[in-house]
Design an enzyme around this catalytic site. Structure first.
Site, short mmCIF file in Angstrom:
data_model
loop_
_atom_site.label_atom_id
_atom_site.label_comp_id
_atom_site.label_asym_id
_atom_site.label_seq_id
_atom_site.Cartn_x
_atom_site.Cartn_y
_atom_site.Cartn_z
N HIS A 130 0.83 -1.21 0.00
CA HIS A 130 0.00 0.00 0.00
C HIS A 130 0.87 1.26 0.00
O HIS A 130 0.69 2.16 -0.83
CB HIS A 130 -0.90 -0.03 1.23
CG HIS A 130 -1.78 1.17 1.37
ND1 HIS A 130 -1.43 2.26 2.15
CD2 HIS A 130 -2.97 1.47 0.80
CE1 HIS A 130 -2.39 3.16 2.06
NE2 HIS A 130 -3.34 2.72 1.26
N CYS A 175 -2.36 33.85 -16.95
CA CYS A 175 -1.18 33.71 -16.09
C CYS A 175 -1.56 33.43 -14.64
O CYS A 175 -0.71 33.45 -13.76
CB CYS A 175 -0.28 34.94 -16.20
SG CYS A 175 -1.07 36.43 -15.60
#
Ligand code: PEP
Ligand code: MG
Length: 847
Positions: A422, A798
């Site tokens: 895991h 941006c």
């Protein structure tokens, strides 16, 4: 080919058989391809999904017909074949058909030990998976009495003797696997991996390759690239006298090296044969495959082939190698790499030249290195992250409830587990450096200590470094190297650049950022936030003097001291960017952000400025605003205190002259923030033009510059047509634009965002994922009106959204010229843009 129209419809895998992934699953299709390549695949029969569904619904399969394909003395394995290998499926059951008669026969041919082992293994798996008996009763290791004990236990538990009919055994195994697929847990697991709710299963019945007995016999796996690096290398194992992937038998390495005897030495012809099959698979299946094989008395069978598991780094290398060898096209190579996975390649590594204080070693499960304080629980990891302290989560092993802790940590270290544990799987998914199976350390979670093999003890809070690239745990902080971007990475991104049709720039405020932007081959700087340049200690004082100046002249004097510093900042950026466009945003934040907020700070400031404290407090109060984000900031400051923008413009132009003299000519792009009216742009433009003229005269040098506007207010988007008359470019600041479109504070929305998203008021946090319906419409309106007024206007985004693949798709479809995002997101953006260009044809621009 054999087909039956009843519930037990099946097809034998032959080169010409009608087999499809949709009906028979990926494994059936893959095995058929191997058969077409003339690989020695044992006889295999595929049950289509309808048959398996009918079996799961309770219809008994007619296994006599299947058994007939294999002839007398049936001994087979049953494998699952879902449509997509990622969806899992019930595990393989081997040796179906083992009964007393077969046991007697094998005792004759292969010896008692082998016959016992095979029978015992089948009884064990039948008892647990089919009869659903307690596995603990059947876990005995092979031994003289183990088989008899297992058969007796079966009889005692079920009140019947172990079934002897191979046909019945096969029917029961098929039924149990068909049902296992329908189980709730299996369903949830595969849906978590993206399987649709109606995902179906095909099943395969395959002749057993015994892999036990006289001569060279055994089984193994073999692949031809390294799963972590993607470099060509033969990797795998061979276990003599054993079947299946998990047999606990001593391993023989495949290739000749220092580790011990290898298959290459013991059986060179077998080794050569397998290598040949691997090469054929690579070319014909157009993929790096891992072969699962069996050897029975020197005879090779290829039982299965799966796509090699790979790290993101390996995925890039493999895709580039396949395309470079002409096996796949460059376009296909691009599409085979998930853009977001690239960020995993950008990790820090421990500097190999620096001293390393290694205190333990484990399995290198996820690449990259990180330094942090030891924490032993997920709760402690989250608390540490909340304090902004990097931490390393150390656990015996991790479980799903540790996910939050793993998210909060900079690296993970576990005492147990392997490459597919895991911790390893999740860490690789998150791009976190991770070491698993570090059995050399002893954890004492109660005392919150960790003991190294040399007896050193580390307590919670102490600093260690996890090197997930080579599996070493280091004491203290280690010197780090910037991410090493190898040739494969660069090649792939260059191919991406050849196909993408939207520009990618980086947001970079400092020379360091700019260097990172260059390293990731951004096409320029789309946003340099200049205010970040004023927070250095020496500049802050001058900044404060400027803020406290009583007259415009005093302000100019203070600004004159900032001028050379700013000029140096810009010269450095221009030099690093070497002629690529650099967009500099003029000062944006409210001035009070530069002032102290507590009494102590104010007293210090009064001392530094040699003014009475009351003066300072008065000025701080005068500058404070109820809504600073909607207040005296951006262009509003530029118009009311014009000296700041004038100083910045002068610094930019002087840097332009200086950098152009030394290197490539620079055409600076100056961007005005927070505009909402055309007149704002006019006023600022007039002043900047005047500064440009003065610098031209003073330096006797000609230069040009581009003036642009940040579209961050809804009004600027609506009035983009008028604004564009004075602006060569429009760049959408989607952070502020989102804030203002929603009327939602960027800084405070976190308080209720979770609850809003949970209740589906917003589908996503609009500061993370661009709200295409609302903010997106303003982007479309702004771009369309801007272009209508000025067809050559450059349009971009941006804000933080610029690096997000979904937002890139939106901007590209809207015909934007480029997106600009943080430097570390540039590679992802480049590849994502290439994917969109390949997957969707570019729409015509509306001018
Ligand atoms: C924006 O508002 O989107 C932007 C890029 O500017 P900042 O984040 O500096 O306000
Ligand atoms: Mg902004």
């Amino acid at each position: 080919m054999q087909r039956h129209a009843d519930v037990t419809e099946f097809v034998e895998l032959t080169p010409a058989a009608e087999v499809s992934t949709a009906r028979h699953g990926w494994r059936a299709k893959c095995l058929q391809r191997l058969i077409r390549l003339d690989l020695p695949v044992p006889r295999t029969v595929a049950l289509p999904v309808e048959t398996v569904r009918a079996i799961a619904a309770g219809q008994m399969p007619d296994t006599q017909a299947i058994a007939a394909v294999f002839g007398p003395g049936l001994l087979v394995s049953v494998r699952s074949s879902p449509e997509n290998p990622e969806w899992g499926g019930p595990g393989t059951v081997l040796n179906v058909g083992m009964n007393d008669a077969m046991h007697a026969r094998l005792t004759q041919t292969h010896g008692a030990e082998a016959a016992d082992a095979l029978y015992l293994r089948f009884v064990q798996s039948y008892a647990t998976h089919v009869a659903r008996l307690d596995p603990d009763m059947f876990t005995a290791r092979p031994g003289p009495h183990a088989l008899a004990a297992a058969l007796a236990a079966y009889q005692a538990e079920t009140d019947e003797a172990f079934p002897q009919s191979p046909a019945r055994q096969l029917a029961e195994v098929l039924r149990s696997m068909a049902r296992a697929w329908e189980g709730t847990t299996a369903r949830l697991l595969r849906q978590a991996k993206g399987a649709p709710s109606e995902a179906t299963l095909g099943l395969l019945v395959q002749d057993m390759a015994l892999a036990i007995g006289p001569g060279l016999s055994g089984s193994g796996t073999m692949q031809f690239v390294d799963s972590v690096t993607g470099s060509p290398q033969i990797i795998g194992r061979f276990r003599g006298q054993s079947q299946g992937r998990n047999a606990a038998v001593a391993t023989l390495y495949l290739t000749r090296d220092a580790r011990g005897i290898s298959l290459e030495e013991t059986a060179p012809e077998v080794f050569a044969e397998l290598t040949r099959y691997g090469a054929a698979c690579r070319v014909k299946l157009r993929e790096e495959m891992q072969l699962e094989f069996a050897v029975s008395d020197g005879r090779v069978s290829v039982i299965d082939a799966v796509r090699v598991q790979r790290s993101s780094r390996a995925a890039v290398k493999i895709a580039v190698a396949l395309a470079s060898d002409g096996v796949i096209t460059r376009e296909e190579a691009l599409l085979r790499v998930e853009p977001r996975a690239l960020s995993e390649l950008l990790h820090y590594q421990v500097d190999p030249r620096a001293p390393r204080d290694r205190f333990a070693r484990g399995i290198a499960a996820s690449p990259g290195a990180a330094t942090g304080r030891i924490v032993f629980t997920s709760a402690a990891a989250q608390a540490s992250a909340a304090r902004d302290e990097p931490c390393i989560l150390v656990r015996r092993e991790t479980a799903p409830e540790d996910i939050r802790g793993m998210h909060a940590a900079v690296a993970v270290l576990t005492e147990r587990g392997g490459m597919t544990s895991h911790a390893a799987v999740i860490a690789r998914g998150l791009g976190l450096p991770c070491i698993v199976g570090c059995s050399e350390i002893q954890l004492n979670p109660r005392e919150r200590t960790l003991r190294g093999p040399d007896g050193r003890i580390f307590r919670e809070g102490e600093v260690i470094t996890v090197d997930g690239t080579n599996g070493e745990v280091l004491a203290g902080q280690a010197a780090m190297l910037e991410p090493a971007l190898d040739e494969g990475f660069r090649t792939l991104l260059r191919w991406a650049d050849n196909v993408r049709d939207i520009g990618i720039r980086a947001n970079a405020d400092t020379p360091d950022d700019a260097r990172t932007a260059r390293m990731f081959e951004a096409e320029g700087i789309g946003l340099c936030r200049t205010e970040h340049m004023f927070f250095d200690e020496d500049r802050l004082t001058v900044m404060r003097e400027m803020i406290f100046a009583d007259t415009a002249n005093d302000r100019r004097i203070a600004l004159e001291r900032l001028l050379p510093m700013q000029r140096d900042d810009f010269t450095a950026l221009f030099d690093i960017m070497a002629g690529l466009p650099v967009t500099i945003r003029l000062f944006d934040p409210p001035l009070h952000e530069f002032l102290p907020h507590d009494r102590e700070g104010m007293r210090e400031l009064a001392e530094a400025l040699d003014r009475p404290l009351s003066d300072v407090t008065r000025r701080v109060e005068a500058l404070s605003e109820f809504n600073p984000m909607l207040g005296m900031r951006g262009v509003r400051l530029g118009i009311t205190v014009p000296e700041i923008y004038e100083m910045q413009a002068q610094a930019i132009f002087e840097a332009t002259v200086e950098a152009s003299r030394r290197g490539a000519p620079v055409v600076p792009e100056i961007m005005i923030p927070l505009v909402s009216a055309q007149r704002e742009v006019e006023l600022v433009k007039t002043r900047i033009d005047a500064v440009a003229a003065a610098v031209r005269t003073q330096t006797k040098t000609d230069f040009t510059y581009r003036l642009g506007v940040m579209v961050e207010t809804p009004r600027a988007a609506l009035r983009a047509g008028q604004i564009a008359e004075h602006a060569a470019f429009l760049s959408f600041g989607t952070n502020d634009l989102t804030q203002m479109t929603y009327g939602l504070s960027r800084d405070d929305a976190g308080r209720f965002m979770g609850s809003y998203v949970k209740q589906k008021v917003y589908l996503e946090d609009p500061f993370h994922i661009l709200d295409v319906e609302g903010v997106g419409e303003l982007l479309l309106i702004g771009a369309q009106r801007g272009r209508a007024a000025r067809p050559d206007v450059t349009i971009s985004v941006c804000g933080e959204h610029g690096g997000n693949p979904e937002s890139i798709a939106f901007c590209r479809a809207a015909g934007f010229d480029y997106v600009s995002c943080s430097p570390f997101r540039v590679p992802v953006a480049r590849l994502a843009a290439a994917h969109f260009a390949l997957l969707a044809p570019k729409p015509a621009r509306d001018a």
